[in-house]
Design a protein around this motif. Sequence first.
Motif, PDB file in Angstrom:
ATOM      1  N   VAL B  41     -67.291  10.878   9.740  1.00 52.87           N
ATOM      2  CA  VAL B  41     -66.686  12.150  10.154  1.00 52.87           C
ATOM      3  C   VAL B  41     -65.217  11.878  10.443  1.00 52.87           C
ATOM      4  CG1 VAL B  41     -66.697  13.998  11.873  1.00 52.87           C
ATOM      5  CG2 VAL B  41     -68.866  12.987  11.091  1.00 52.87           C
ATOM      6  N   VAL B  42     -64.341  12.604   9.755  1.00 54.54           N
ATOM      7  CA  VAL B  42     -62.899  12.370   9.839  1.00 54.54           C
ATOM      8  C   VAL B  42     -62.193  13.685  10.132  1.00 54.54           C
ATOM      9  CG1 VAL B  42     -60.857  11.512   8.636  1.00 54.54           C
ATOM     10  CG2 VAL B  42     -63.107  10.541   8.110  1.00 54.54           C
ATOM     11  N   LYS B  43     -61.268  13.624  11.107  1.00 52.47           N
ATOM     12  CA  LYS B  43     -60.408  14.776  11.384  1.00 52.47           C
ATOM     13  C   LYS B  43     -58.993  14.248  11.560  1.00 52.47           C
ATOM     14  CE  LYS B  43     -58.899  18.862  12.554  1.00 52.47           C
ATOM     15  NZ  LYS B  43     -58.804  19.960  11.551  1.00 52.47           N
ATOM     16  N   GLY B  44     -58.060  14.723  10.750  1.00 51.47           N
ATOM     17  CA  GLY B  44     -56.692  14.239  10.832  1.00 51.47           C
ATOM     18  C   GLY B  44     -56.650  12.750  10.551  1.00 51.47           C
ATOM     19  N   ALA B  45     -56.068  11.984  11.473  1.00 52.51           N
ATOM     20  CA  ALA B  45     -55.953  10.538  11.296  1.00 52.51           C
ATOM     21  C   ALA B  45     -57.054   9.772  12.025  1.00 52.51           C
ATOM     22  CB  ALA B  45     -54.589  10.065  11.792  1.00 52.51           C
ATOM     23  N   GLU B  46     -58.042  10.512  12.550  1.00 53.48           N
ATOM     24  CA  GLU B  46     -59.096   9.874  13.355  1.00 53.48           C
ATOM     25  C   GLU B  46     -60.445   9.873  12.658  1.00 53.48           C
ATOM     26  OE1 GLU B  46     -58.172  11.883  17.472  1.00 53.48           O
ATOM     27  OE2 GLU B  46     -59.659  10.290  17.698  1.00 53.48           O
ATOM     28  N   VAL B  47     -61.191   8.793  12.877  1.00 55.19           N
ATOM     29  CA  VAL B  47     -62.574   8.732  12.408  1.00 55.19           C
ATOM     30  C   VAL B  47     -63.472   8.870  13.626  1.00 55.19           C
ATOM     31  CG1 VAL B  47     -64.322   7.327  11.271  1.00 55.19           C
ATOM     32  CG2 VAL B  47     -61.946   7.238  10.485  1.00 55.19           C
ATOM     33  N   PHE B  48     -64.411   9.839  13.557  1.00 56.19           N
ATOM     34  CA  PHE B  48     -65.258  10.116  14.709  1.00 56.19           C
ATOM     35  C   PHE B  48     -66.638   9.499  14.568  1.00 56.19           C
ATOM     36  CE2 PHE B  48     -62.719  12.900  17.280  1.00 56.19           C
ATOM     37  CZ  PHE B  48     -61.833  13.501  16.412  1.00 56.19           C
ATOM     38  N   GLY B  49     -66.716   8.365  13.922  1.00 52.61           N
ATOM     39  CA  GLY B  49     -67.995   7.683  13.832  1.00 52.61           C
ATOM     40  C   GLY B  49     -68.679   7.909  12.499  1.00 52.61           C
ATOM     41  N   THR B  50     -69.808   7.219  12.338  1.00 49.77           N
ATOM     42  CA  THR B  50     -70.580   7.327  11.093  1.00 49.77           C
ATOM     43  C   THR B  50     -72.014   7.714  11.396  1.00 49.77           C
ATOM     44  OG1 THR B  50     -71.173   4.972  11.129  1.00 49.77           O
ATOM     45  CG2 THR B  50     -69.160   5.576   9.948  1.00 49.77           C
TER      46      THR B  50
END
Lengths: 155, 96
Positions: B41-50
């Motif tokens: 899960v990706v938003k902008g420049a951040e990855v919020f986990g898999t």
Amino acid sequence: MPLLNLALDVRSGLRTRVRITVNRATLLKLRATRQAVPQPVIVDAMIDTGAERSCIDPAVVRRIALPLHAFGFASAPGTNAPVIPALGGTAVNAIYQAGLALIHPAPHSDLVVPEIVLETLPLAQFGIEAVIERDVLASCVLVYNGPTGSATLAY
Amino acid sequence: MTPTLPPGFPTELAPLATEIHTYFRVLPQLLAEGEEGRFAVVKGAEVFGTWDTQKDAIQYGHERVPDGQFLAQEIDARFLTAFGAFFQPPAASGTA
């Protein structure tokens, strides 16, 4: 258990009518925020067992504004999807969240899938706007009767 | 300025161009960590986990991302093979 009886022929395959909607989670969110819910789109679809994921024509997405969350590979010979040589001739396509229903002539007998992930492929050139694949058929029994030119989908 | 996507990417993916760039930036690390086949899960420049499934990843994305615009992308080494050169920065040449 509803039975959906379909005509088939060798040239056009197994065709049915499908209703494409926003997915359930989006529907609930739109209602909670009092936003307009896009009207469902009814399309001509082919039933196929050759791929894992069902797909829709990009024109359908434009008509209903489905949420976009991913991209994927598509091997679709005969379409005009731009292929990537490094991927062995497959293409990259967009992947959307949606809801869909296979339309049954009897009331309250549609096969409803409230949450499904759909790929986009240029299908309009084949006279269809959707292809129903193994992800939907996983909950069905399909009887394909070539000699009689008919098929039955039970779900 | 919205980052560009490589040739062959459908134009409808343009709204997620930033997220796609982030995905390709972290893809080598995710693959090295054995995450292939899972969904990031990706938003902008951040990855919020898999997550194990795309459905779970999308559900989590909706919980974490208020505007609902995020990438829930399968971690797949083939993308790196096909597009890695476009997304990875060229190695800096060192001079003595």
